[in-house]
Design an enzyme around this catalytic site. Structure first.
Site, PDB file in Angstrom:
ATOM      1  N   GLU A   1       0.846  -1.208   0.000  1.00 56.73           N
ATOM      2  CA  GLU A   1       0.000   0.000   0.000  1.00 56.73           C
ATOM      3  C   GLU A   1       0.877   1.252   0.000  1.00 56.73           C
ATOM      4  O   GLU A   1       0.747   2.111   0.889  1.00 56.73           O
ATOM      5  CB  GLU A   1      -0.902   0.016   1.240  1.00 56.73           C
ATOM      6  CG  GLU A   1      -1.823  -1.179   1.385  1.00 56.73           C
ATOM      7  CD  GLU A   1      -2.534  -1.220   2.738  1.00 56.73           C
ATOM      8  OE1 GLU A   1      -2.313  -0.322   3.585  1.00 56.73           O
ATOM      9  OE2 GLU A   1      -3.311  -2.161   2.956  1.00 56.73           O
ATOM     10  N   PRO A   2       1.774   1.409  -0.937  1.00 56.64           N
ATOM     11  CA  PRO A   2       2.641   2.590  -0.896  1.00 56.64           C
ATOM     12  C   PRO A   2       1.892   3.851  -1.305  1.00 56.64           C
ATOM     13  O   PRO A   2       1.051   3.824  -2.198  1.00 56.64           O
ATOM     14  CB  PRO A   2       3.728   2.257  -1.928  1.00 56.64           C
ATOM     15  CG  PRO A   2       3.070   1.321  -2.887  1.00 56.64           C
ATOM     16  CD  PRO A   2       2.025   0.566  -2.116  1.00 56.64           C
ATOM     17  N   GLY A   3       2.166   4.943  -0.633  1.00 53.90           N
ATOM     18  CA  GLY A   3       1.580   6.228  -0.991  1.00 53.90           C
ATOM     19  C   GLY A   3       2.695   7.212  -1.307  1.00 53.90           C
ATOM     20  O   GLY A   3       3.020   7.490  -2.455  1.00 53.90           O
ATOM     21  N   ARG A   4       3.344   7.686  -0.239  1.00 51.20           N
ATOM     22  CA  ARG A   4       4.390   8.704  -0.371  1.00 51.20           C
ATOM     23  C   ARG A   4       5.476   8.320  -1.372  1.00 51.20           C
ATOM     24  O   ARG A   4       5.928   9.143  -2.167  1.00 51.20           O
ATOM     25  CB  ARG A   4       5.027   8.926   1.001  1.00 51.20           C
ATOM     26  CG  ARG A   4       6.007  10.081   1.053  1.00 51.20           C
ATOM     27  CD  ARG A   4       6.811  10.058   2.360  1.00 51.20           C
ATOM     28  NE  ARG A   4       6.043   9.800   3.526  1.00 51.20           N
ATOM     29  CZ  ARG A   4       5.532  10.742   4.333  1.00 51.20           C
ATOM     30  NH1 ARG A   4       5.745  12.012   4.081  1.00 51.20           N
ATOM     31  NH2 ARG A   4       4.820  10.412   5.401  1.00 51.20           N
TER      32      ARG A   4
ATOM     33  N   ARG B   1       2.564  20.169   6.176  1.00 47.63           N
ATOM     34  CA  ARG B   1       3.581  19.274   6.730  1.00 47.63           C
ATOM     35  C   ARG B   1       4.665  20.002   7.539  1.00 47.63           C
ATOM     36  O   ARG B   1       5.033  19.531   8.620  1.00 47.63           O
ATOM     37  CB  ARG B   1       4.236  18.424   5.628  1.00 47.63           C
ATOM     38  CG  ARG B   1       3.250  17.549   4.858  1.00 47.63           C
ATOM     39  CD  ARG B   1       3.933  16.474   4.035  1.00 47.63           C
ATOM     40  NE  ARG B   1       4.518  15.463   4.872  1.00 47.63           N
ATOM     41  CZ  ARG B   1       5.781  15.370   5.176  1.00 47.63           C
ATOM     42  NH1 ARG B   1       6.648  16.223   4.663  1.00 47.63           N
ATOM     43  NH2 ARG B   1       6.221  14.427   5.962  1.00 47.63           N
TER      44      ARG B   1
ATOM     45  N   TYR C   1       4.348  18.529  11.284  1.00 47.58           N
ATOM     46  CA  TYR C   1       5.306  17.461  11.641  1.00 47.58           C
ATOM     47  C   TYR C   1       6.735  17.978  11.765  1.00 47.58           C
ATOM     48  O   TYR C   1       7.674  17.183  11.761  1.00 47.58           O
ATOM     49  CB  TYR C   1       5.313  16.354  10.581  1.00 47.58           C
ATOM     50  CG  TYR C   1       3.963  15.852  10.151  1.00 47.58           C
ATOM     51  CD1 TYR C   1       3.148  15.159  11.028  1.00 47.58           C
ATOM     52  CD2 TYR C   1       3.527  16.049   8.848  1.00 47.58           C
ATOM     53  CE1 TYR C   1       1.915  14.682  10.611  1.00 47.58           C
ATOM     54  CE2 TYR C   1       2.298  15.570   8.429  1.00 47.58           C
ATOM     55  CZ  TYR C   1       1.495  14.891   9.319  1.00 47.58           C
ATOM     56  OH  TYR C   1       0.285  14.423   8.903  1.00 47.58           O
TER      57      TYR C   1
ATOM     58  N   CYS D   1      -2.287  34.111   9.736  1.00 52.10           N
ATOM     59  CA  CYS D   1      -2.052  34.808  10.999  1.00 52.10           C
ATOM     60  C   CYS D   1      -1.689  33.863  12.138  1.00 52.10           C
ATOM     61  O   CYS D   1      -2.443  33.718  13.108  1.00 52.10           O
ATOM     62  CB  CYS D   1      -3.282  35.617  11.353  1.00 52.10           C
ATOM     63  SG  CYS D   1      -3.666  36.752  10.035  1.00 52.10           S
ATOM     64  N   GLU D   2      -0.591  33.183  12.002  1.00 60.81           N
ATOM     65  CA  GLU D   2      -0.075  32.309  13.068  1.00 60.81           C
ATOM     66  C   GLU D   2       1.440  32.246  12.923  1.00 60.81           C
ATOM     67  O   GLU D   2       1.939  32.144  11.802  1.00 60.81           O
ATOM     68  CB  GLU D   2      -0.593  30.867  12.900  1.00 60.81           C
ATOM     69  CG  GLU D   2      -2.063  30.732  13.056  1.00 60.81           C
ATOM     70  CD  GLU D   2      -2.503  29.346  13.482  1.00 60.81           C
ATOM     71  OE1 GLU D   2      -1.686  28.608  14.078  1.00 60.81           O
ATOM     72  OE2 GLU D   2      -3.649  29.021  13.205  1.00 60.81           O
TER      73      GLU D   2
ATOM     74  N   TYR E   1       0.772  14.036   0.498  1.00 60.79           N
ATOM     75  CA  TYR E   1       0.283  14.725   1.695  1.00 60.79           C
ATOM     76  C   TYR E   1       0.484  16.240   1.574  1.00 60.79           C
ATOM     77  O   TYR E   1       0.786  16.910   2.557  1.00 60.79           O
ATOM     78  CB  TYR E   1       0.944  14.158   2.961  1.00 60.79           C
ATOM     79  CG  TYR E   1       0.783  12.649   3.042  1.00 60.79           C
ATOM     80  CD1 TYR E   1      -0.463  12.077   3.234  1.00 60.79           C
ATOM     81  CD2 TYR E   1       1.880  11.795   2.861  1.00 60.79           C
ATOM     82  CE1 TYR E   1      -0.624  10.697   3.259  1.00 60.79           C
ATOM     83  CE2 TYR E   1       1.730  10.410   2.890  1.00 60.79           C
ATOM     84  CZ  TYR E   1       0.475   9.873   3.100  1.00 60.79           C
ATOM     85  OH  TYR E   1       0.322   8.508   3.117  1.00 60.79           O
TER      86      TYR E   1
HETATM   87  N1  LLP Z   1      -1.669   2.074   4.421  1.00 64.72           N
HETATM   88  C1  LLP Z   1      -2.217   2.564   5.556  1.00 64.72           C
HETATM   89  C2  LLP Z   1      -3.117   1.708   6.337  1.00 64.72           C
HETATM   90  C3  LLP Z   1      -1.902   3.861   5.979  1.00 64.72           C
HETATM   91  O1  LLP Z   1      -2.431   4.342   7.107  1.00 64.72           O
HETATM   92  C4  LLP Z   1      -1.018   4.666   5.200  1.00 64.72           C
HETATM   93  C5  LLP Z   1      -0.683   6.028   5.600  1.00 64.72           C
HETATM   94  C6  LLP Z   1      -0.491   4.106   4.013  1.00 64.72           C
HETATM   95  C7  LLP Z   1      -0.831   2.812   3.660  1.00 64.72           C
HETATM   96  C8  LLP Z   1       0.445   4.871   3.125  1.00 64.72           C
HETATM   97  O2  LLP Z   1       1.634   5.183   3.781  1.00 64.72           O
HETATM   98  P1  LLP Z   1       2.847   5.861   2.975  1.00 64.72           P
HETATM   99  O3  LLP Z   1       3.383   4.835   1.992  1.00 64.72           O
HETATM  100  O4  LLP Z   1       2.331   7.068   2.276  1.00 64.72           O
HETATM  101  O5  LLP Z   1       3.833   6.189   4.032  1.00 64.72           O
HETATM  102  N2  LLP Z   1       0.241  12.991   6.538  1.00 64.72           N
HETATM  103  C9  LLP Z   1       1.451  12.321   6.933  1.00 64.72           C
HETATM  104  C10 LLP Z   1       1.463  10.861   6.542  1.00 64.72           C
HETATM  105  C11 LLP Z   1       0.296  10.078   7.097  1.00 64.72           C
HETATM  106  C12 LLP Z   1       0.278   8.629   6.679  1.00 64.72           C
HETATM  107  C13 LLP Z   1      -0.990   7.977   7.080  1.00 64.72           C
HETATM  108  N3  LLP Z   1      -1.133   6.615   6.660  1.00 64.72           N
HETATM  109  C14 LLP Z   1       2.659  13.070   6.354  1.00 64.72           C
HETATM  110  O6  LLP Z   1       2.465  14.086   5.682  1.00 64.72           O
HETATM  111  O7  LLP Z   1       3.798  12.703   6.608  1.00 64.72           O
END
Ligand code: LLP
Length: 415
Positions: free
Chosen positions: A273-276, A312, A316, A342-343, A370
């Site tokens: 499940e890659p996102g980033r 971000r 973070y 304004c912060e 993100y």
């Molecule tokens: N699968 C599940 C169940 C998740 O909760 C997430 C991310 C992913 C896959 C994807 O993860 P990745 O490959 O993108 O790391 N907003 C934060 C990141 C929050 C991630 C939440 N879950 C940021 O900007 O760093």
């Protein structure tokens, strides 16, 4: 490898000079390289060429329809966390039967919608959710394919807000409860037990937490086998980090090779499940310098994007690079790059050395994941447009929000 580069002093992405986009869409704006997205997805896919697998891109990282459609065309599956994300996947021509539904608090209407579309799997995070999904499936006379998300209690060594695999986190099911829960699920008429999943956090930059978690889950898979529960797949979640500053995350290939070295049985389909790691590098946020200002002994560079556009850095304490769209022979000074909100927490980058003057454009890099998805209308600021580059072409893939849209759904009480 970054997909943007300087040519004759100008910043380019693929075959487009970035300033050429701005005369059409203005600033701030998000710009994505389609080639960079494709390259990353294919890096995962080719590393897994010899093992049955499914790459389910985590929609939450960047859910623009054009991004999802690019991935759908590659044959990607999708990891969703809401009915809204499922609707986006379908609108982007993704296949519902390639969708895994994650999340600790799925709502009944979302579950019904997903059941009716025949999604690939529900990743269940509690006993209560198992019962709810079974009841809803029974009511609609359907069978719900499920996996349990197990919490492997491994420290991902990432920012606390994006660490999810520790015992004290709200996510997943305790290791000790796993076997009895699988046994309960087996007895339910409208549940089909298919797999197991975990996700320990995001922006992981070393392999060891992934390896530790996978080993623990593989042991559990063996234990389940010994009580007669045979799983068809192992979903290892997302979480692979990217290089923002000086991190040295493993490449998708090194990460996959390390997982495969754990001898994952060939009958166990591997789901990711890659996102980033798919979209992070592919995006930049372009902003214009409104003015330069000195306060005390600090120099501020005030730009037209803000924490509402890119959360971000302040949420973070994330570091993302800030580079000019035009290289200039100006004096380099150290600036806090801040927005108009304004912060005092409204910053994009602190203590950055830049050679700039008012009117210049800056790119905040690694903003593909993100970024836009976490933007808001705070301070009544319309959300930025998104542009996708493909070779020498670019296209507006989301228009800038208008001021009218900001309050189009609000009403005076005394009307
Ligand atoms: N699968 C599940 C169940 C998740 O909760 C997430 C991310 C992913 C896959 C994807 O993860 P990745 O490959 O993108 O790391 N907003 C934060 C990141 C929050 C991630 C939440 N879950 C940021 O900007 O760093």
């Amino acid at each position: 490898m970054k997909h943007y580069y300087y040519k004759s002093g100008d910043l380019w992405a693929e075959d487009v000079r970035l300033t050429d986009i701005l005369s059409r869409v203005g600033t701030p704006c998000y710009v994505y390289s389609e080639a960079a997205i494709i390259k990353q997805w294919q890096a995962f896919d080719s590393a897994l060429a010899h093992h049955p697998h499914k790459i389910c891109y985590a929609v939450k990282a960047n859910s623009n329809l054009a991004v999802l459609n690019t991935l759908a065309q590659l044959g990607s599956g999708f990891d969703i966390v809401s009915g809204g994300e499922l609707a986006r996947v379908i609108a982007a021509k993704g296949k519902p039967n390639q969708v895994v539904f994650s999340g600790v608090g799925k709502q009944a209407l979302e579950i019904i919608q997903a059941l009716k579309y025949g999604i690939f799997c529900f990743n269940i995070e509690s006993a209560a959710e198992l019962q709810l999904i079974n009841q809803l499936a029974e009511h609609h006379n359907l069978l719900a394919p499920i996996a349990f998300r197990i919490n492997p209690d491994v420290d991902p060594k990432s920012h606390p807000y994006i660490s999810t695999g520790l015992k004290e986190n709200k996510f997943g099911i305790d290791f000790a409860q796993a076997i009895p829960l699988y046994q309960d699920a087996k007895k339910l008429k409208h549940i089909e037990v298919k797999g197991i999943t975990f996700h320990i956090g995001s922006q992981l930059t070393s392999l060891s937490p992934f390896i530790d978690a996978t080993k623990r889950i593989l042991t559990l898979i063996e234990q389940l086998k010994s009580v007669g529960i045979n799983l068809q797949y192992l979903d290892v979640g997302g979480g692979l980090g990217i290089r923002y500053q000086d991190e040295t995350p493993p490449s998708p290939k090194a990460y996959i090779d390390a997982l495969l070295a754990l001898c994952i049985p060939p009958e166990l389909t591997l789901i990711l499940e890659p996102g980033r790691s798919i979209v992070g590098d592919a995006g930049i946020l372009i902003t214009q310098v409104l003015l330069l200002k000195q306060a005390g002994n600090k120099q501020f560079c005030i730009v037209d994007c803000a924490m509402n556009d890119l959360l971000r850095p302040t949420l973070y304490q994330a570091w993302q690079n800030i580079i000019p769209l035009k290289e200039q022979a100006l004096k380099t000074l150290q600036y806090d790059v801040v927005g108009p909100v304004c912060e005092s927490g409204d910053f994009l980058g602190l203590s950055r050395r830049l050679a700039i003057e008012p009117g210049d454009y800056l790119a905040i890099t690694e903003a593909g994941a993100y970024g836009f998805v976490m933007s808001s209308n705070y301070n009544s600021r319309p959300r930025a447009p998104e542009v996708m580059i493909k070779g020498e072409k670019f296209k507006l893939i989301r228009e800038r929000e208008t001021i009218q849209e900001l309050f189009a759904k609000e009403y005076l009480f005394n009307d």
